[in-house]
Enzyme design. Structure first.
Site, mmCIF file in Angstrom:
data_model
loop_
_atom_site.group_PDB
_atom_site.id
_atom_site.type_symbol
_atom_site.label_atom_id
_atom_site.label_comp_id
_atom_site.label_asym_id
_atom_site.label_seq_id
_atom_site.Cartn_x
_atom_site.Cartn_y
_atom_site.Cartn_z
ATOM 1 N N ARG A 182 0.814 -1.214 0.000
ATOM 2 C CA ARG A 182 0.000 0.000 0.000
ATOM 3 C C ARG A 182 0.850 1.266 0.000
ATOM 4 O O ARG A 182 0.574 2.220 -0.705
ATOM 5 C CB ARG A 182 -0.895 -0.016 1.245
ATOM 6 C CG ARG A 182 -1.930 1.100 1.289
ATOM 7 C CD ARG A 182 -2.624 1.134 2.647
ATOM 8 N NE ARG A 182 -3.091 -0.165 3.070
ATOM 9 C CZ ARG A 182 -4.291 -0.670 2.770
ATOM 10 N NH1 ARG A 182 -5.137 0.033 2.064
ATOM 11 N NH2 ARG A 182 -4.632 -1.878 3.195
ATOM 12 N N CYS A 196 -26.499 -2.376 -8.628
ATOM 13 C CA CYS A 196 -27.750 -2.612 -7.899
ATOM 14 C C CYS A 196 -27.505 -3.201 -6.518
ATOM 15 O O CYS A 196 -27.881 -4.340 -6.239
ATOM 16 C CB CYS A 196 -28.632 -3.531 -8.720
ATOM 17 S SG CYS A 196 -28.856 -2.892 -10.368
HETATM 18 C C1 LIG Z 1 -0.639 -7.908 1.973
HETATM 19 C C2 LIG Z 1 0.708 -8.284 2.416
HETATM 20 C C3 LIG Z 1 1.741 -7.338 2.405
HETATM 21 C C4 LIG Z 1 1.529 -5.895 2.024
HETATM 22 O O1 LIG Z 1 0.720 -5.194 2.903
HETATM 23 P P1 LIG Z 1 0.578 -3.607 2.719
HETATM 24 O O2 LIG Z 1 -0.316 -3.212 3.819
HETATM 25 O O3 LIG Z 1 -0.020 -3.370 1.388
HETATM 26 O O4 LIG Z 1 1.937 -3.017 2.856
HETATM 27 C C5 LIG Z 1 3.002 -7.754 2.749
HETATM 28 N N1 LIG Z 1 3.256 -9.032 3.119
HETATM 29 C C6 LIG Z 1 2.277 -9.968 3.144
HETATM 30 C C7 LIG Z 1 2.607 -11.362 3.546
HETATM 31 C C8 LIG Z 1 0.980 -9.635 2.805
HETATM 32 O O5 LIG Z 1 0.014 -10.557 2.845
#
Ligand SMILES: *Cc1c(COP(=O)(O)O)cnc(C)c1O
Length: 421
Positions: free
Chosen positions: A278, A346
């Site tokens: 993210r 919907c």
């Molecule tokens: C989803 C995930 C991430 C990334 O998480 P962010 O919040 O997008 O930084 C990293 N490592 C694992 C194992 C994940 O499942």
């Protein structure tokens, strides 16, 4: 900090007016900024300067080939959670020794795929997975490098659907059982245990839960070393949050995160991996949509836009808040209007915002959802037979469509009719 700003009264993605992209590709669409993606990757990379480290972008956040290639060329590794993502990473030119395989449900086929194509390590999440990985690697006459994902039982204080580090979550093995599971792993000739993995959740806005988890990892590392295990690598997961609302308290900076990593784990001399998703992609993307109707309701007006929950599901799924702004810069001091902002699907859940105060807009105007780069396009679907919306990448004053909108024929012709019809 991102590169979506008003310039000369119109919203731009870097140096490209968003309205110009809309005219070229139609609405709704996603647009990403190369400069923002690279800036966020670089901030992380620099935050860990001086420590042996690799930033593995968690590509489930946004996995378009052009995004992966942009980051891979800057030196990023990738964290993948499926065979499909593994193939995408390879296709974008990511070297196998920079690909980490996470996820609770790796299938035998996915394990074989990664052992054949090469992998930096598997982050193993359970004993049955360990057994399958061991058997598969032995059958292929190879040895699988692994870390074991431990669940440190800390409260990440984030939305329940994205918390992963409490003992009731499905992820990892309880840290209380770690010694026993590492002992078992060491007896398996198809495995080479190289470290520990931890990931406690997503959209964390405070460093404290990370620090709590990493201290537990530090203690565990010393304990496992004393038990005779090689501990050369620590995978610290992702999860750093981003500011969705502009007046929100700002989440920790990558530099503060880096300092905390040094403080808690620096003395161990391990190679560090982090898996931000993210924080790299979130603020690097907008979803742009056109207002279809402004419909008067009781006590509020509805802004009915051509984007919907199938294009951006975060508000429906996580009650997520996105800043929604007009593409034409509002006059300073202009009066605000109050809208419920909804899509055409919907379902009452197809609501992006309730009683949102924003500058007034009219039918035909464009609006942009900020912070839509992560968990946006990748979670989209064709619900209501709405085609997947295009993705566009901007670099400076150039833009390119990096995933076109499918035609209705393409969408319909993916179905096949059984002989008997
Ligand atoms: C989803 C995930 C991430 C990334 O998480 P962010 O919040 O997008 O930084 C990293 N490592 C694992 C194992 C994940 O499942």
């Amino acid at each position: 900090m991102d590169h979506f700003l008003y310039k000369n009264g119109v919203l731009c993605a870097e140096d490209v007016p968003v309205a110009g992209i809309a005219a070229a590709v139609g609405t709704p669409f996603y647009v990403y900024s190369t400069a923002t993606l690279l800036r966020h990757f670089t901030l992380f990379d620099e935050a860990l300067e001086g420590i042996d480290h690799l930033v593995c972008y968690a590509m489930k956040a946004a996995s378009n080939q052009a995004i992966l290639k942009t980051l891979a060329q800057a030196g990023a590794g990738m964290d993948v959670v499926s065979g499909g993502e593994y193939r995408r990473a390879k296709a974008a030119g990511v070297p196998a020794d920079k690909i980490v395989f996470s996820g609770v449900g790796k299938t035998a086929a996915e394990i074989r795929l990664a052992l054949e194509g090469g992998i930096r390590q598997f982050n193993v999440e359970s004993e049955p997975e360990m057994a399958l990985l061991d058997a598969t690697a032995r059958a292929m006459n190879t040895v699988a490098p692994i870390t074991i994902r431990v669940n440190p039982d800390v409260d990440a204080k984030t939305h329940a659907k994205i918390a992963t580090g409490k003992s009731e979550n499905k992820f990892g093995i309880p840290i209380s059982r770690a010694r026993e599971v590492y002992r078992l792993a060491a007896t398996m000739p198809g495995l080479r245990v190289i470290g520990i993995d931890v990931h406690i959740g997503s959209q964390l806005t405070d460093l404290a839960p990370f620090e709590q988890a990493y201290r537990k990892v530090a203690d565990l590392t010393e304990m496992l070393r004393a038990d005779g295990h090689e501990m050369m690598r620590l995978d610290l997961g992702g999860g750093l949050g981003i500011p969705y609302a502009r007046d929100n308290q700002a989440p920790p900076l990558p530099s503060d995160y880096g300092a905390m990593v040094r403080r808690t784990l620096g003395h161990l001399g391990c190679e560090i991996e982090i898996e931000p998703g993210r924080l790299i992609a979130g603020n690097a993307g907008l979803m742009v949509s056109e207002v279809i109707y402004v419909k008067s309701g009781e006590g509020r007006d509805f802004l009915i836009i051509d984007g919907a929950m199938n294009d951006l599901i975060r508000p429906a799924m996580y009650e997520a808040w996105h800043d929604i702004i007009p593409v034409v810069e509002p006059v300073p001091g202009a009066e605000q209007a109050k809208y419920d902002i909804v899509g055409p699907v919907c379902e009452s859940g197809d609501t992006f915002a309730r009683e949102r105060m924003m500058p007034p807009v009219a039918s035909g105007d464009l609006v942009a959802f900020r912070s839509a780069g992560a968990y946006g396009a990748v979670m989209s679907s064709e619900y209501n037979s709405r085609p997947l919306i295009p993705e566009v990448l901007v670099r400076g004053d150039q833009f390119a469509v990096i995933r076109p909108r499918p035609t209705f024929d393409e969408m319909i012709n993916r179905d096949t009719i059984p002989e008997w019809l």
